[in-house]
Write a protein that holds these residues in place. Sequence first.
Motif, PDB file in Angstrom:
ATOM      1  N   ASP A 116       0.837  -1.203   0.000  1.00  7.90           N
ATOM      2  CA  ASP A 116       0.000   0.000   0.000  1.00  7.90           C
ATOM      3  C   ASP A 116       0.870   1.251   0.000  1.00  7.90           C
ATOM      4  OD1 ASP A 116      -2.279  -1.539  -0.001  1.00  7.90           O
ATOM      5  OD2 ASP A 116      -2.550  -1.450   2.172  1.00  7.90           O
ATOM      6  N   GLU A 117       0.412   2.280  -0.691  1.00  9.85           N
ATOM      7  CA  GLU A 117       1.143   3.548  -0.700  1.00  9.85           C
ATOM      8  C   GLU A 117       1.038   4.262   0.636  1.00  9.85           C
ATOM      9  OE1 GLU A 117      -0.466   6.939  -2.707  1.00  9.85           O
ATOM     10  OE2 GLU A 117      -2.511   6.182  -2.627  1.00  9.85           O
ATOM     11  N   SER A 118       0.088   3.845   1.452  1.00  7.63           N
ATOM     12  CA  SER A 118      -0.277   4.544   2.678  1.00  7.63           C
ATOM     13  C   SER A 118       0.652   4.213   3.847  1.00  7.63           C
ATOM     14  CB  SER A 118      -1.705   4.157   3.055  1.00  7.63           C
ATOM     15  OG  SER A 118      -1.801   2.746   3.152  1.00  7.63           O
ATOM     16  N   PHE A 119       0.373   4.828   4.966  1.00 12.89           N
ATOM     17  CA  PHE A 119       1.037   4.472   6.218  1.00 12.89           C
ATOM     18  C   PHE A 119       0.329   3.281   6.847  1.00 12.89           C
ATOM     19  CE2 PHE A 119       3.766   5.915   9.806  1.00 12.89           C
ATOM     20  CZ  PHE A 119       3.331   5.019  10.774  1.00 12.89           C
ATOM     21  N   LEU A 120      -0.989   3.396   6.996  1.00  9.43           N
ATOM     22  CA  LEU A 120      -1.765   2.394   7.716  1.00  9.43           C
ATOM     23  C   LEU A 120      -3.039   2.066   6.941  1.00  9.43           C
ATOM     24  CD1 LEU A 120      -1.726   0.978  10.615  1.00  9.43           C
ATOM     25  CD2 LEU A 120      -3.421   2.702  11.256  1.00  9.43           C
ATOM     26  N   THR A 121      -3.379   0.783   6.895  1.00  7.89           N
ATOM     27  CA  THR A 121      -4.622   0.338   6.282  1.00  7.89           C
ATOM     28  C   THR A 121      -5.423  -0.439   7.309  1.00  7.89           C
ATOM     29  OG1 THR A 121      -3.513   0.099   4.141  1.00  7.89           O
ATOM     30  CG2 THR A 121      -5.665  -0.951   4.384  1.00  7.89           C
ATOM     31  N   ILE A 122      -6.696  -0.088   7.449  1.00  8.68           N
ATOM     32  CA  ILE A 122      -7.615  -0.806   8.323  1.00  8.68           C
ATOM     33  C   ILE A 122      -8.653  -1.452   7.423  1.00  8.68           C
ATOM     34  CG2 ILE A 122      -9.276  -0.626  10.209  1.00  8.68           C
ATOM     35  CD1 ILE A 122      -7.767   1.803  11.214  1.00  8.68           C
ATOM     36  N   LEU A 123      -8.596  -2.766   7.325  1.00 11.41           N
ATOM     37  CA  LEU A 123      -9.429  -3.490   6.369  1.00 11.41           C
ATOM     38  C   LEU A 123     -10.541  -4.262   7.064  1.00 11.41           C
ATOM     39  CD1 LEU A 123      -9.745  -4.398   3.340  1.00 11.41           C
ATOM     40  CD2 LEU A 123      -8.480  -6.449   4.010  1.00 11.41           C
ATOM     41  N   LEU A 124     -11.759  -3.987   6.626  1.00 10.46           N
ATOM     42  CA  LEU A 124     -12.907  -4.801   6.994  1.00 10.46           C
ATOM     43  C   LEU A 124     -13.129  -5.745   5.818  1.00 10.46           C
ATOM     44  CD1 LEU A 124     -15.370  -5.573   8.664  1.00 10.46           C
ATOM     45  CD2 LEU A 124     -16.576  -3.589   7.715  1.00 10.46           C
ATOM     46  N   ASP A 125     -12.702  -6.993   5.962  1.00 14.49           N
ATOM     47  CA  ASP A 125     -12.800  -7.918   4.835  1.00 14.49           C
ATOM     48  C   ASP A 125     -14.041  -8.798   4.963  1.00 14.49           C
ATOM     49  OD1 ASP A 125     -11.661  -9.228   6.974  1.00 14.49           O
ATOM     50  OD2 ASP A 125     -10.126 -10.258   5.828  1.00 14.49           O
ATOM     51  N   ASP A 126     -14.194  -9.683   4.017  1.00 12.26           N
ATOM     52  CA  ASP A 126     -15.397 -10.513   3.917  1.00 12.26           C
ATOM     53  C   ASP A 126     -15.184 -11.800   4.691  1.00 12.26           C
ATOM     54  OD1 ASP A 126     -17.611 -12.018   3.038  1.00 12.26           O
ATOM     55  OD2 ASP A 126     -17.666 -10.893   1.160  1.00 12.26           O
ATOM     56  N   GLU A 127     -15.966 -11.990   5.767  1.00  6.80           N
ATOM     57  CA  GLU A 127     -15.775 -13.193   6.579  1.00  6.80           C
ATOM     58  C   GLU A 127     -16.302 -14.441   5.879  1.00  6.80           C
ATOM     59  OE1 GLU A 127     -19.863 -11.703   7.823  1.00  6.80           O
ATOM     60  OE2 GLU A 127     -17.929 -10.845   7.281  1.00  6.80           O
ATOM     61  N   ARG A 128     -17.048 -14.276   4.788  1.00 13.57           N
ATOM     62  CA  ARG A 128     -17.609 -15.426   4.067  1.00 13.57           C
ATOM     63  C   ARG A 128     -16.678 -15.955   2.984  1.00 13.57           C
ATOM     64  NH1 ARG A 128     -21.069 -14.014   0.737  1.00 13.57           N
ATOM     65  NH2 ARG A 128     -20.184 -11.914   0.589  1.00 13.57           N
TER      66      ARG A 128
END
Length: 303
Positions: free
Chosen positions: A175-187
Motif C-alpha cells: 500500500d502507498e499509505s502508512f496504515l490500512t484498516i481493512l474490513l474484509d469478507d468473513e464469508r
Amino acid sequence: MVTSSVSVAVLDMQEISKQPEKMVKALERWGCFRLINHGIPINLMSEMKATVLSLFDLPLEVKQRNSYPGTLMGYIPIYVSSPVTESMGVFDMAKPEAVDEFCDQLDVSPQQRESMLKYSETVSAIADELGRKMMENFGLAGENLFKGWSSHLRLNRYCNNAQTVGSTVGQRHSDESFLTILLDDERVGGIEILDEQTEEWFPVSPMPGALLINTGDIAKAWSNGRFCNVKHRVQSREPKVRVSIAYFILGPRDTKVESPSKLVDSEHPQLYVPFDFKEYSKLYFSSSQCANGGALEFFHCAN
C-alpha cells in the motif's frame, strides 16, 4: 509458491493500549495483524457490507458520479486487467463533509448515510489510537502521529466466478499509505501476504468480527525501515462475490514524510530522504514496480 494459511498475530485493542510493543513487533515482522475488540459494533460492520453491495448494484451512470477530478480516488469499473473487480472511493473520509459529498454523489438512503458516518467516526478513532500507541512505543508519547494527514476509504467488490477461481484478481502490491484498516469478507477469503524472508505466499483466512491492520510504504519510510510494507494480493478462491472496505491513512498534507530523530542513530542510519507524499503518490501509481515498494528506492539515501 503458496503454503498453508499463516496465523498472523491477533491483538486485542485493550492489549495494545497497555502493551503497544506487541503491535510494533507484529508490524516489524509481518507488517500486519488482526485486531479484535476494536469498538466497531458487529451490526455496523454488517450494515457497511450491505451498503457496499447495494451501491455496486446501482446503474453504471450513477456509480460514475463518484469522482474526484485528477485522482484515482473515485469509481473504477471492471476492465481488462481487472476482470472481476470494481471499486469506489471516499477521499478524506475522516471528515463528515467528505462522507456527505460521497452520499450526495450516489443518492444513498438516510440509513446508509448514517451507517457510513458512524463507521467513519469509529474507524478514524481506531487509526488515531493505533498511531498514538506507535508513538508511545518509540518514546514519542503525547504526539498525534496522524494529525493533519489525508485519508481515503476504498470500497471493493470482486465478482468471482467459475472462470476466475485460482487466478489473481488483485495484483501484488504494497500500500502507498502508512496504515490500512481493512474490513474484509468473513464469508469469502482471498487475501495472501508475502513473507519476504522466504518469498512464500500465505493465505490470510477471514476472521469474523476482526479487522486486518497493515502498514504500507509510508510507514516503512517513517519508521526508518522498522515496519514492513507488507506485499499482498487477492486470489479468487471460489465463485462467490467478495467485498472489502479499506480505510487508508495516507500521508501528511503540509509536511514531508520523515523519520523522527529518535528513530535514527548509529545502529539505524537514516534510510530515506524526506519527501512529499503527493509526489510519492504520483510515482507509486506510475508503474507496477513502483506499486511493489519500488517507489521508495527513489528516495533512498544511497541514491
